[in-house]
Design an enzyme around this catalytic site. Structure first.
Site, PDB file in Angstrom:
ATOM      1  N   GLU A  93     -89.961 -79.171  70.595  1.00 48.24           N
ATOM      2  CA  GLU A  93     -91.419 -79.294  70.643  1.00 48.24           C
ATOM      3  C   GLU A  93     -91.908 -80.489  69.838  1.00 48.24           C
ATOM      4  O   GLU A  93     -91.295 -80.873  68.842  1.00 48.24           O
ATOM      5  CB  GLU A  93     -92.064 -78.017  70.092  1.00 48.24           C
ATOM      6  CG  GLU A  93     -91.843 -76.825  71.002  1.00 48.24           C
ATOM      7  CD  GLU A  93     -92.282 -75.500  70.391  1.00 48.24           C
ATOM      8  OE1 GLU A  93     -92.477 -74.556  71.160  1.00 48.24           O
ATOM      9  OE2 GLU A  93     -92.415 -75.405  69.166  1.00 48.24           O
ATOM     10  N   CYS A 106     -96.265 -85.531  65.873  1.00 46.85           N
ATOM     11  CA  CYS A 106     -95.239 -84.928  65.018  1.00 46.85           C
ATOM     12  C   CYS A 106     -94.050 -84.613  65.930  1.00 46.85           C
ATOM     13  O   CYS A 106     -94.172 -83.791  66.847  1.00 46.85           O
ATOM     14  CB  CYS A 106     -95.808 -83.654  64.384  1.00 46.85           C
ATOM     15  SG  CYS A 106     -94.606 -82.736  63.424  1.00 46.85           S
ATOM     16  N   CYS A 113     -82.640 -76.025  63.395  1.00 46.66           N
ATOM     17  CA  CYS A 113     -82.415 -76.635  62.085  1.00 46.66           C
ATOM     18  C   CYS A 113     -81.448 -75.761  61.292  1.00 46.66           C
ATOM     19  O   CYS A 113     -81.510 -74.536  61.357  1.00 46.66           O
ATOM     20  CB  CYS A 113     -83.733 -76.769  61.322  1.00 46.66           C
ATOM     21  SG  CYS A 113     -83.530 -77.645  59.753  1.00 46.66           S
ATOM     22  N   CYS A 117     -84.711 -73.065  55.342  1.00 48.00           N
ATOM     23  CA  CYS A 117     -85.835 -72.855  54.411  1.00 48.00           C
ATOM     24  C   CYS A 117     -86.492 -71.512  54.764  1.00 48.00           C
ATOM     25  O   CYS A 117     -86.772 -71.246  55.944  1.00 48.00           O
ATOM     26  CB  CYS A 117     -86.845 -73.988  54.528  1.00 48.00           C
ATOM     27  SG  CYS A 117     -86.104 -75.592  54.221  1.00 48.00           S
ATOM     28  N   CYS A 120     -89.807 -71.045  56.935  1.00 48.77           N
ATOM     29  CA  CYS A 120     -89.937 -71.854  58.153  1.00 48.77           C
ATOM     30  C   CYS A 120     -89.429 -71.114  59.385  1.00 48.77           C
ATOM     31  O   CYS A 120     -88.288 -70.645  59.409  1.00 48.77           O
ATOM     32  CB  CYS A 120     -89.167 -73.159  57.960  1.00 48.77           C
ATOM     33  SG  CYS A 120     -89.098 -74.179  59.426  1.00 48.77           S
ATOM     34  N   CYS A 335     -97.460 -76.506  60.581  1.00 49.68           N
ATOM     35  CA  CYS A 335     -96.241 -76.844  59.837  1.00 49.68           C
ATOM     36  C   CYS A 335     -95.286 -75.661  59.780  1.00 49.68           C
ATOM     37  O   CYS A 335     -95.673 -74.558  59.399  1.00 49.68           O
ATOM     38  CB  CYS A 335     -96.591 -77.240  58.417  1.00 49.68           C
ATOM     39  SG  CYS A 335     -96.951 -78.959  58.278  1.00 49.68           S
TER      40      CYS A 335
HETATM   41  S1  SF4 Z   1     -88.728 -76.748  56.771  1.00 56.13           S
HETATM   42 FE1  SF4 Z   1     -87.771 -75.863  58.600  1.00 56.13          FE
HETATM   43  S2  SF4 Z   1     -87.361 -77.617  59.949  1.00 56.13           S
HETATM   44 FE2  SF4 Z   1     -87.748 -78.441  57.860  1.00 56.13          FE
HETATM   45  S3  SF4 Z   1     -85.716 -78.576  56.916  1.00 56.13           S
HETATM   46 FE3  SF4 Z   1     -86.532 -76.562  56.337  1.00 56.13          FE
HETATM   47  S4  SF4 Z   1     -85.735 -75.146  57.933  1.00 56.13           S
HETATM   48 FE4  SF4 Z   1     -85.509 -77.248  58.708  1.00 56.13          FE
END
Ligand code: SF4
Length: 348
Positions: A93, A106, A113, A117, A120, A335
């Site tokens: 996306e 963006c 990923c 985190c 996220c 975000c």
């Molecule tokens: S915030 Fe999300 S997309 Fe960004 S590095 Fe951390 S897990 Fe990956």
């Protein structure tokens, strides 16, 4: 039979050396790239500035492929979320964010990923694969061609799905294609790479290419940062900040630190004081982003008074601390909310 390489994955130098084997002059490589990125050619037959015999030989050597724009969702605030299908069926996306006079794109650099985190949604889905240069730049070429806002997109932030510096080579090559005069011709001053803190790659990027850098900070100390962002166990704050100090920012440009405010986790005035001490001596600004809650998220958005108090501590210590409004929350485009699986089905 091996598949022909996608010419959009190649750098200028790689195309130059390929066509040298065909006895063609180096400058033809720039012509090819201009046909692709400025003439929007989707086949070699459309490259009419090249001789027909040359086009036929290119056709035998390469293919031309771009991500396919599948879907576009529009939020109440005008933010648009675009879903792209890649050749192998994976999806990523991008988000188009409205500004006063222009738009910000963006874009994603990985499918999924691996950084994990905790706040996220993208990280929850796990890692699928790195995007190729054609798939990173392709998000820009497609949105420029297929959305009314595309041609008025000035800023590019690599803050979509994925950790850009974990896909270092493809990201650097994509930036070269985005900024070169034979590519899309964007200003490198308008491109920002966002990282969760891969310190060695920050140092390397600073030596290799000149773009803006945003660091996702999110905690004032190693203990909390390691809990929120596993990468901190590999590159703790002293190492990360040393890399930030080494990063060259010409003129009046500043590093950006992103700080997602989570209620009761990292939003106390004492935390802001600690952040101020941490960043002392860095030419930087802070973007404060109240956590965007999503279904099943473990964190909460702080109360408006807590957010203001946090910001005020930083302002009082002469930091530029900007409270970022969330865009596109109703379509999960804010975000940390990109999942690569836009569920609604509003067709373009
Ligand atoms: S915030 Fe999300 S997309 Fe960004 S590095 Fe951390 S897990 Fe990956």
């Amino acid at each position: 039979m091996t598949e022909r390489p996608n010419i959009r994955d190649l750098s200028l130098e790689e195309i130059e050396s390929c066509i040298a084997t065909l006895g063609k002059e180096r400058y033809r490589a720039r012509q090819i790239l201009k046909c692709l990125y400025q003439g929007n050619a989707t086949s070699f037959a459309e490259m009419t500035t090249l001789a027909r015999e040359f086009r036929d030989r290119l056709e035998g050597l390469f293919r031309i492929a771009e991500p396919r724009l599948e879907r576009c969702l529009t939020a109440a605030d005008g933010t648009k979320k675009l879903l792209f299908a890649l050749e192998d069926g994976l999806t990523v996306e991008s988000v188009l964010i409205p500004g006063k006079n222009h738009w910000t794109a963006c874009i994603s650099t990985q499918a999924g990923c691996a950084m994990g985190c905790r706040f996220c949604l993208t990280g929850r889905g796990g890692f699928k694969r790195n995007l190729r240069p054609s798939e990173i730049v392709g998000q820009m070429t497609m949105l420029r061609r297929h959305t009314p806002e595309g041609p008025n997109t000035k800023n590019i932030v690599m803050m979509g799905m994925g950790e850009p510096l974990a896909n270092y080579d493809a990201v650097v090559q994509a930036i070269r294609l985005l900024t070169s005069d034979h590519g899309l011709g964007h200003s490198n001053r308008k491109i920002t790479v966002s990282t969760c803190g891969l310190a060695p790659q920050i140092v390397q990027l600073g030596k290799e290419i000149c773009v803006n850098l945003a660091i996702s900070l999110n905690a004032p100390d190693d203990k909390r940062r390691s809990e929120l962002m596993p990468i901190n166990r590999t590159y703790p704050l002293p190492e990360l900040l040393a890399a930030c100090h080494s990063y060259p920012m010409p003129g009046r440009r500043m590093l950006t630190f992103e700080y997602i405010l989570m209620a009761g986790i990292n939003d106390a005035p004492a935390d802001a004081e600690q952040v101020a001490r941490l960043l002392k001596g860095l030419h930087c600004k802070l973007n404060l982003i109240p956590f965007n809650e999503f279904p099943g998220s473990a964190f909460r958005t702080p109360a408006p008074e807590a957010i203001s108090a946090f910001q005020q501590v930083l302002l009082d210590r002469n930091y530029t601390a900007i409270l970022r409004a969330s865009h596109g929350r109703d379509i999960l485009a804010a975000c940390g909310q990109l999942s690569g699986a836009a569920a609604a089905t509003e067709k373009r």
